[in-house]
Design a protein around this motif. Structure first.
Motif, PDB file in Angstrom:
ATOM      1  N   THR A 209       0.842  -1.213   0.000  1.00  0.00           N
ATOM      2  CA  THR A 209       0.000   0.000   0.000  1.00  0.00           C
ATOM      3  C   THR A 209       0.869   1.251   0.000  1.00  0.00           C
ATOM      4  O   THR A 209       0.918   2.000   0.967  1.00  0.00           O
ATOM      5  CB  THR A 209      -0.989  -0.004   1.191  1.00  0.00           C
ATOM      6  OG1 THR A 209      -1.631  -1.264   1.222  1.00  0.00           O
ATOM      7  CG2 THR A 209      -2.018   1.098   1.040  1.00  0.00           C
ATOM      8  N   HIS A 210       1.536   1.450  -1.094  1.00  0.00           N
ATOM      9  CA  HIS A 210       2.533   2.515  -1.175  1.00  0.00           C
ATOM     10  C   HIS A 210       1.904   3.861  -1.509  1.00  0.00           C
ATOM     11  O   HIS A 210       2.113   4.419  -2.575  1.00  0.00           O
ATOM     12  CB  HIS A 210       3.658   2.145  -2.137  1.00  0.00           C
ATOM     13  CG  HIS A 210       3.234   1.711  -3.516  1.00  0.00           C
ATOM     14  ND1 HIS A 210       2.019   1.160  -3.795  1.00  0.00           N
ATOM     15  CD2 HIS A 210       3.894   1.782  -4.700  1.00  0.00           C
ATOM     16  CE1 HIS A 210       1.948   0.887  -5.087  1.00  0.00           C
ATOM     17  NE2 HIS A 210       3.078   1.269  -5.655  1.00  0.00           N
ATOM     18  N   MET A 215      -1.412   6.512  -6.183  1.00  0.00           N
ATOM     19  CA  MET A 215      -2.005   7.851  -6.110  1.00  0.00           C
ATOM     20  C   MET A 215      -3.504   7.796  -6.355  1.00  0.00           C
ATOM     21  O   MET A 215      -3.969   7.960  -7.472  1.00  0.00           O
ATOM     22  CB  MET A 215      -1.301   8.758  -7.134  1.00  0.00           C
ATOM     23  CG  MET A 215      -1.810  10.182  -7.181  1.00  0.00           C
ATOM     24  SD  MET A 215      -2.148  10.927  -5.601  1.00  0.00           S
ATOM     25  CE  MET A 215      -0.577  10.776  -4.789  1.00  0.00           C
ATOM     26  N   ASP A 237       7.149  -2.729   4.237  1.00  0.00           N
ATOM     27  CA  ASP A 237       7.452  -2.744   2.808  1.00  0.00           C
ATOM     28  C   ASP A 237       8.930  -3.066   2.625  1.00  0.00           C
ATOM     29  O   ASP A 237       9.777  -2.450   3.267  1.00  0.00           O
ATOM     30  CB  ASP A 237       7.124  -1.358   2.197  1.00  0.00           C
ATOM     31  CG  ASP A 237       7.015  -1.393   0.675  1.00  0.00           C
ATOM     32  OD1 ASP A 237       7.897  -2.003   0.028  1.00  0.00           O
ATOM     33  OD2 ASP A 237       6.071  -0.791   0.134  1.00  0.00           O
ATOM     34  N   ARG A 239      10.695  -2.171   0.515  1.00  0.00           N
ATOM     35  CA  ARG A 239      11.290  -1.026  -0.162  1.00  0.00           C
ATOM     36  C   ARG A 239      10.964   0.218   0.647  1.00  0.00           C
ATOM     37  O   ARG A 239       9.875   0.348   1.193  1.00  0.00           O
ATOM     38  CB  ARG A 239      10.676  -0.919  -1.557  1.00  0.00           C
ATOM     39  CG  ARG A 239      11.244   0.150  -2.454  1.00  0.00           C
ATOM     40  CD  ARG A 239      10.480   0.134  -3.780  1.00  0.00           C
ATOM     41  NE  ARG A 239       9.088   0.485  -3.558  1.00  0.00           N
ATOM     42  CZ  ARG A 239       8.580   1.690  -3.786  1.00  0.00           C
ATOM     43  NH1 ARG A 239       9.329   2.641  -4.279  1.00  0.00           N
ATOM     44  NH2 ARG A 239       7.308   1.935  -3.534  1.00  0.00           N
ATOM     45  N   ASP A 258       4.519 -11.559   5.096  1.00  0.00           N
ATOM     46  CA  ASP A 258       3.603 -10.657   5.798  1.00  0.00           C
ATOM     47  C   ASP A 258       2.661 -11.399   6.742  1.00  0.00           C
ATOM     48  O   ASP A 258       2.331 -10.895   7.818  1.00  0.00           O
ATOM     49  CB  ASP A 258       2.785  -9.861   4.782  1.00  0.00           C
ATOM     50  CG  ASP A 258       3.680  -9.064   3.853  1.00  0.00           C
ATOM     51  OD1 ASP A 258       3.875  -7.873   4.086  1.00  0.00           O
ATOM     52  OD2 ASP A 258       4.227  -9.679   2.908  1.00  0.00           O
ATOM     53  N   HIS A 614       1.871   8.028 -13.280  1.00  0.00           N
ATOM     54  CA  HIS A 614       1.331   7.192 -14.351  1.00  0.00           C
ATOM     55  C   HIS A 614       0.309   6.216 -13.805  1.00  0.00           C
ATOM     56  O   HIS A 614       0.362   5.826 -12.638  1.00  0.00           O
ATOM     57  CB  HIS A 614       2.445   6.383 -15.035  1.00  0.00           C
ATOM     58  CG  HIS A 614       3.301   7.208 -15.950  1.00  0.00           C
ATOM     59  ND1 HIS A 614       2.815   7.801 -17.084  1.00  0.00           N
ATOM     60  CD2 HIS A 614       4.604   7.549 -15.882  1.00  0.00           C
ATOM     61  CE1 HIS A 614       3.785   8.466 -17.694  1.00  0.00           C
ATOM     62  NE2 HIS A 614       4.890   8.335 -16.970  1.00  0.00           N
ATOM     63  N   ARG A 720       4.288 -11.909  -7.566  1.00  0.00           N
ATOM     64  CA  ARG A 720       5.594 -11.522  -7.030  1.00  0.00           C
ATOM     65  C   ARG A 720       6.412 -12.756  -6.681  1.00  0.00           C
ATOM     66  O   ARG A 720       7.030 -12.829  -5.631  1.00  0.00           O
ATOM     67  CB  ARG A 720       5.400 -10.609  -5.819  1.00  0.00           C
ATOM     68  CG  ARG A 720       4.891  -9.251  -6.255  1.00  0.00           C
ATOM     69  CD  ARG A 720       4.675  -8.286  -5.135  1.00  0.00           C
ATOM     70  NE  ARG A 720       4.187  -7.036  -5.688  1.00  0.00           N
ATOM     71  CZ  ARG A 720       3.492  -6.134  -5.008  1.00  0.00           C
ATOM     72  NH1 ARG A 720       3.232  -6.339  -3.735  1.00  0.00           N
ATOM     73  NH2 ARG A 720       3.100  -5.036  -5.588  1.00  0.00           N
TER      74      ARG A 720
END
Ligand SMILES: Nc1nc2c(c(=O)[nH]1)N[C@H]1C(S)=C(S)[C@@H](COP(=O)(O)OP(=O)(O)OC[C@H]3O[C@@H](n4cnc5c(=O)[nH]c(N)nc54)[C@H](O)[C@@H]3O)O[C@H]1N2
Ligand SMILES: Nc1nc2c(c(=O)[nH]1)N[C@H]1C(S)=C(S)[C@@H](COP(=O)(O)OP(=O)(O)OC[C@H]3O[C@@H](n4cnc5c(=O)[nH]c(N)nc54)[C@H](O)[C@@H]3O)O[C@H]1N2
Ligand code: SF4
Ligand code: SF4
Ligand code: SF4
Ligand code: SF4
Ligand code: SF4
Ligand SMILES: [Mo]
Lengths: 730, 186, 327
Positions: A209-210, A215, A237, A239, A258, A614, A720
């Motif tokens: 959920t970045h 966005m 995350d 990352r 997770d 994007h 993934r």
């Protein structure tokens, strides 16, 4: 309300003096145009640069859209638009747009097409579809759709008699999440938006959920408000995402573990007594079984499994516990990660339940009240004679259907042949895992029809290309926008369609007519139908067209109160910590941890995500977004890069376990990612030369996702699970 | 007279770039040119990292070197505290671009004049917020009148410690930065 | 530190990119004209007793000056992005803007420069002037030549200084932002001007006269250049960083490194050549070999001057105030 030019000027003068500087209140498009002396026309409509359905006000001068702004009245935008929403004109005025209907004249993929009139194109499609229907049955015609055009073609497919309609939004996106929450609460965590009350939250846990990169307009507005209000963000995350940068705790978890973290948190919260006793007693069942089941998941064990510091694991659990119920474990959205996704979703739903967040301030708010009547103006659809292939053998595959089972059935011809694909609003080559299989399936087809706006890689495989106009050029429906309140919004054209492009409703209608299914078409124009629907809902259509959004009074009831008790549509009418439905189908009724395969030494797990500017592949050719982010990079941990002798900006290729190689792509050498994985932004590596800006920019993550694991509960595709090497480009 | 300033709450910036696009479309900025930008700075070694998000634009400096060096007085300090460019006077000599320590200016490639953020002068005259502020998803950009003690910017600057960029350049900027890093609450 | 910027302009990122060879040549020519204005004035004042007024440089150089200056202006004009608004230079006066003074200095410089050129004209040329009033003007200027020469001497210095001041006022560009830079441009301008005088002079004693001057100028120029670097080096981090391109052999900075190498060879070599000439035995008639050496060293000086302008114009744009990351 009337808003005269004089008033406006008075207001403006007041503001300019500096004492008052607020956004001009929006009383409607006509009032604003009048106040400004008719310099411009304003058209309230709905964005389709992604699926958040923000309310837009298009400013039109001399027949050209010159600016897009958020509609202040619309709760999905609150006066704001994201970068993509602001850049809508980039799609409208893209010279590379699909302009005319085209029929393939060379071999598939050869990019040779002949322009055709709409009539000729419809005749061609109708003739082929009729032949296929007669030879293989109506079920052999499948629809893949995403976004608003889907509605019109689902109507066509159903009218033909096919049940094989699927949307990647289930199998490649949020299917497992929704099913997990439905199994637990009887409904998903999403209305028009995720029902997360972030602005009022004390602790927000994000798994993936970045936000920031993911966005979705108002969700990010709420996220920023939460930060400002002092909420504690815990970002889980691998990352260091934008959200991790905003977090008070970043947990760089080992990908795919997770569930271990979630179960150990559940254990800690139960063992240390942080859970909401009263809530659990009143609204849940299976708590005893749950406490037993999670006992084995100790923090020590979780620390080993997740490679996170035990101290952090415990501290995070306590932060959640101390601040409950004004906390949330965010349900997430893109969920098809590792093929065990429903159980991860279940664990998140369960953790929220014992913390008592459902229906609580700062937690998950309750959907607004009231249901709107359907406008029934079509004859019933014929009953398909054969079972749909879109649910596969997965007992909990959802209503939106599985894309992957249609593809596999197309390849195998079993249980029956699939010979025609209608594809609209989805770039299947880049959207579904294992592009090779997608191509193989396409090889089996007698007909591939694409209704799209851009000449994407997928579109350029079609036999017939039907150009839809952009969302700024069409009527598209009345939307029931359900945020905390319920309301109605619409999409209407800011300008007339350019070139020979047409709205999807019109294309669908004409297709019905060509197939002699006129009865299923809409009577009159689509706008006529929108008016009929508005009057059914008791809405003044003209007012709606002027304001863009009308709320339904009294519909909001976000929190549990004595007069607003929660209703759970599960079998037990309670929150099912223990899921008897899963039990019945021989799945774990309470999530149980199973480790997933980890990459061998020297290989990295391939992760992917978003850039805020994007939307997947759909915006990569948009001038105003392209210039902000022209190509993706592959993120490589700095230590690993040093070992591989790769410097920042070097051209590399990513090669996966099956020897599939990416296009050349630049390495982004960074401290911001775990050493055992690499990361790419999805949407790049377009090979269609007709997309002149996006052509051959960056590399496609999907191309490397040749392996996928299917979630046995829902049939969604975990994507993934690919292991890659990074090879320096000579 | 008002004195317009911008406050940037860095902790609220989520790097969405909505401001960047809104500014361009509002002000008709040519392809690949920009009046505002957003920086993301990440510091540290895995896994101990911290990040700063920062929107940058013309600072509408009180001692604006761009105004000082302009040979034709095309660049000027307006009464409302903003620094503006009179396009009809600009010869495109680029001295102002060299003079600006913030790299806030560029030459409009389609027209040839020097250009930069105007604090959306036309919008503000109509009583509307600048385009970037109006659409700022994070609510990181706050615009207003510093002379008005009740304005949000005045309140924010009273309540927060703030900084300006490159203070040592002595330009006395009017864009103020607060909350450089998100709060750590533990 | 990992930095990502979205929304940069090519003209300022990754470094300033506004002025190119056109401006470098403009600055070079400005300095050169300043130099020849001053040096030809010295010639006209100092040598007028010993040499006859038909010495070509005594009148050709004063004519060359406005031509070269106009050429320089032409290069500046070429650099303007909105040429049609040129006239605004002369409808405004911004006393704080060096560019604005530049525009006005030119207006002030042209009259004495032209009058000087007229006054210096030898009779046989004067005869050929068509418009009568010009010839009259030239006749009238003749006796005022020493005064005009003095004015030109001063303006020459101001002009050469100005070319450096133009750059040094940019606080935002640390390499330029040094009080030594105008001095460097002044000395370099004088030196290149002197070199041109040497080339234009026919007689060996005149050549020698300017060769002597040039030796000191080149010495000074080298010293000032070293001082400029030293000054930057002992200043703040941004100033220190600003000279680094000159001491970096990496691909990107190689031209800057080379410019230092070239200067390090050209200027000292010019000095050596000049010393050789001076210590040599000279009669009134110059030998072809001697003439070649003197001209060669002068050419080296001119090229050195050009290299200085190019190197500093370009390298200055690489430098930035406090960099992107710091505040
Ligand atoms: N700008 C933009 N925004 C969008 C979209 C878009 O295209 N562009 N698409 C929208 C749509 S449809 C969706 S579904 C959402 C998707 O957006 P999200 O729901 O936020 O997607 P996720 O997959 O949760 O998030 C990706 C992040 O997960 C991390 N991650 C990868 N593997 C793991 C793991 O094993 N464990 C954990 N904890 N994290 C992991 C990655 O590092 C990355 O930071 O975005 C929406 N928003
Ligand atoms: N590898 C990988 N795969 C993924 C993801 C990922 O992150 N990585 N994300 C997954 C997720 S969460 C999702 S939701 C899906 C999204 O998958 P898709 O919805 O397939 O996303 P896009 O790639 O944007 O493709 C959209 C297509 O619709 C077209 N289009 C745009 N606007 C219109 C319109 O108005 N009318 C018509 N007719 N067509 C239009 C575009 O030109 C493009 O061809 O992808 C999933 N697949
Ligand atoms: S979030 Fe952005 S792209 Fe999506 S609908 Fe809203 S404005 Fe459009
Ligand atoms: S930021 Fe630059 S352009 Fe803006 S006023 Fe200051 S010096 Fe001038
Ligand atoms: S480019 Fe234009 S605004 Fe800038 S200094 Fe020159 S004339 Fe002034
Ligand atoms: S204030 Fe206006 S001109 Fe300045 S950055 Fe914001 S949108 Fe652009
Ligand atoms: S719009 Fe606001 S939150 Fe988004 S990048 Fe710009 S300043 Fe940051
Ligand atoms: Mo999605």
């Amino acid at each position: 309300m009337s808003f005269s030019r004089r008033n406006f000027l008075k207001y403006a003068a007041l503001s300019a003096s500096g004492s008052l500087l607020a956004e001009t209140p929006f009383f409607g498009a006509r009032a604003r145009a009048m106040a400004e002396g008719g310099k411009a026309r304003y058209v309230p409509t709905t964005c389709e640069m992604c699926f958040w359905k923000c309310g837009v006000i298009a400013k039109v001068v001399d027949g050209k859209v010159v600016k897009l702004e958020g509609n202040p009245l619309h709760p999905q935008s609150r006066g704001k638009l994201c970068a993509r929403g602001q850049a809508g004109m980039g799609l409208l005025y893209d010279k590379d747009r699909l302009k005319v209907p085209m029929i393939r004249s060379g071999a598939r993929g050869e990019n040779r097409y002949k322009q055709a009139s709409w009539d000729a194109a419809f005749d061609y499609v109708a003739e082929k579809l009729t032949a296929i229907k007669e030879k293989y049955g109506p079920e052999s015609i499948a629809l893949f759709a995403h976004g608003s055009p889907g509605t019109y073609f689902a109507n066509v497919a159903r009218a033909i008699g096919s049940p094989n309609i699927s949307y990647p939004s289930f199998s490649q996106c949020l299917g497992a999440r929704n099913v997990a929450w439905e199994l637990t609460y009887g409904e998903g965590p999403q209305s028009t938006c995720e029902r997360t009350d972030m602005a009022n939250s004390r602790v927000i846990v994000l798994f993936g959920t970045h936000l920031g990169e993911n966005m979705h307009n108002t969700q990010n507005q709420e996220f920023a408000a939460a930060i400002s209000n002092g909420a504690r963000i815990i970002a889980v995350d691998p990352r260091f995402s934008t959200a991790a940068g905003k977090a008070s705790m970043w947990l760089p978890i080992k990908p795919g573990t997770d569930l271990a973290l979630l179960l150990s948190w559940t254990n800690i919260i139960i063992k240390e007594g942080w859970y909401d006793r009263e809530y659990v007693a009143r609204y849940t069942n299976g708590f005893k079984e749950l406490s037993e089941a999670v006992k084995q998941y100790t923090p020590e064990w979780a620390a080993r499994e997740t490679e996170l510091p035990m101290h952090d694991i415990v501290e995070a659990a306590r932060a959640l516990g101390k601040n409950a119920p004004n906390v949330m474990v965010h349900p997430g959205r893109h969920f098809s990660w590792h093929g065990n996704d429903t159980q991860r979703g279940r664990a998140m739903a369960i953790l929220n339940a014992i913390l008592g967040t459902w229906g609580r301030r700062g937690g998950i708010w309750l959907a607004p009240k009231g249901k709107l009547a359907r406008l029934e103006d079509r004859p019933a659809y014929p009953e398909p004679k054969r079972d749909a292939v879109v649910y596969g053998d997965y007992p909990f595959a959802g209503g939106e259907g599985l894309t992957n089972t249609v593809r596999e059935a197309t390849i195998s011809g079993k249980p029956y042949p699939i010979k025609a694909w209608l594809v609209t609003g989805t770039n299947l080559l880049k959207t579904m895992p294992d592009e090779r299989r997608t191509r193989k399936a396409i090889d089996q087809l007698d007909l591939l029809v694409s209704v799209d706006v851009m000449p994407t890689d997928m579109v350029m495989l079609a036999d017939v290309i039907l150009p839809e106009c952009s969302y700024l050029e069409r009527h598209d429906g009345l939307y029931n926008i359900t945020t905390k309140e319920s309301g109605i919004a619409l999409r209407q054209p800011a300008v007339e369609p350019l070139y020979q492009s047409k709205p999807a409703w019109w294309i669908g209608n004409r297709l019905c007519r060509s197939l002699k299914l006129d009865a299923y078409g809409v009577k009159g124009t689509w706008e006529d139908r929108m008016r009929r629907q508005a009057s059914l809902w008791g809405i003044d259509y003209n007012e709606l067209a002027d304001k863009g959004y009308i709320s339904i009074p009294g519909s909001a009831a976000p929190y549990i109160t004595p007069t607003n008790p929660p209703v759970f549509k599960t079998d037990s009418k309670k929150i099912e910590l223990y899921s008897s439905e899963l039990d019945d189908e021989d799945f774990d009724p309470i999530p149980r941890y199973k480790a997933i395969e980890q990459p061998p030494a020297g290989q990295y797990r391939l992760l992917y995500g978003r850039t805020p500017v994007h939307t997947f592949t759909r915006t990569v050719n948009n001038q105003w977004l392209w210039e902000l982010y022209k190509e993706n990079q592959v993120w490589v941990n700095a230590r690993e890069a040093a070992r591989l002798q790769i410097s920042n900006g070097d051209l590399v290729r990513v090669v996966n376990q099956d020897g599939v190689e990416s296009d050349p792509v630049r390495a982004r050498v960074t401290e911001r990612i775990r050493p055992d994985c690499v990361y790419m932004v999805h949407g790049f590596g377009q090979h269609s030369p007709a997309m002149t800006r996006a052509y051959n920019r960056g590399a496609d993550d999907q191309h490397l996702i040749t392996r996928y694991t299917v979630d046995p509960i829902t049939g969604v595709t975990g994507m993934r699970v690919n292991f890659v090497k990074i090879v320096r480009e000579a | 007279m008002p004195k317009y300033v911008m406050v940037i709450d860095q902790s609220r910036c989520i790097g969405c770039m909505a401001c960047v696009v809104a500014c361009k479309r509002e002000n008709n900025v040519p392809p690949e040119q920009f009046r505002t930008r957003v920086l993301e700075l990440v510091d540290g070694k895995f896994p101990r990292l911290r990040s700063e998000m920062r929107a940058e634009l013309c600072n509408h400096c009180d001692h604006a070197p761009c105004v000082t060096v302009c040979p034709t007085e095309a660049s000027y300090k307006a009464a409302d505290g903003t620094v503006q460019i009179d396009r009809s006077r600009c010869v495109g000599c680029k001295a102002c671009i060299a003079a600006c320590p913030y790299d806030a200016r560029y030459i409009n490639e389609e027209e040839g004049y020097a250009d930069k953020c105007s604090f959306c002068r036309d919008r503000v005259r109509e009583g509307r917020k600048p385009a970037c502020v109006a659409t700022c998803i994070g609510g990181s950009r706050i615009f207003g009148d510093r002379e008005d003690p009740d304005s949000e910017v005045s309140r924010l600057l009273r309540r927060n410690s703030y900084r300006v960029l490159k203070a040592a350049a002595g330009t006395e900027p009017n864009v103020y930065y607060i909350n450089q890093y998100p709060q750590k609450l533990s | 530190m990992e930095l990502t910027i979205t929304g940069t302009n090519a003209i300022t990122y990754p470094y300033l990119h506004i002025w190119d060879w056109r401006v470098a040549i403009y600055l070079f020519l400005g300095g050169l004209v300043g130099g020849i204005m001053s040096m030809s004035s010295i010639a006209n004042i100092q040598l007028s007793k010993t040499i006859s007024d038909d010495q070509p440089f005594c009148w050709r150089v004063p004519i060359l000056a406005p031509v070269l200056l106009s050429l320089g202006m032409g290069f500046l004009f070429l650099d303007l992005d909105l040429k049609k608004h040129m006239f605004w230079f002369y409808l405004s006066l911004n006393p704080a803007s060096p560019m604005s003074w530049g525009a006005w200095i030119l207006v002030l410089i042209y009259p004495p420069l032209l009058l000087y050129a007229l006054g210096a004209l030898p009779d046989h040329i004067k005869e050929k002037i068509k418009p009568g009033f010009l010839k009259n003007l030239a006749d009238q200027m003749r006796p005022r030549l020493p005064a005009l020469a003095r004015i030109n001497f001063v303006f020459g210095i101001l002009l050469a200084l100005y070319t450096g001041i133009l750059l040094s006022t940019f606080v935002a560009r640390p390499l330029w932002n040094s009080a030594i830079l105008p001095v460097l441009f002044l000395v370099s301008g004088m030196s290149t001007g002197t070199a041109l005088m040497i080339i234009m002079a026919r007689r060996s004693d005149v050549k020698l006269f300017f060769t002597k001057i040039d030796i000191w100028l080149i010495f000074t120029e080298i010293l000032v250049l070293l001082l400029l670097f030293y000054g930057q080096y002992v200043s703040d981090a941004a100033h220190r960083a600003s000279i680094m391109p000159f001491f970096n052999v990496s691909h990107r900075f190689f031209p800057y490194f080379m410019s230092i190498v070239v200067l390090g060879i050209f200027l000292p070599l010019a000095i050596v050549l000049k010393f050789l000439e001076m210590t040599g035995d000279h009669s009134a008639e110059i030998t072809p070999g001697g003439k070649f050496l003197m001209n060669a060293s002068a050419v080296l000086v001119l090229m050195g001057g050009l290299v200085v302008r190019f190197a500093l114009v370009y390298a200055g744009q690489l430098s930035s105030f406090a960099g992107l990351m710091t505040n």
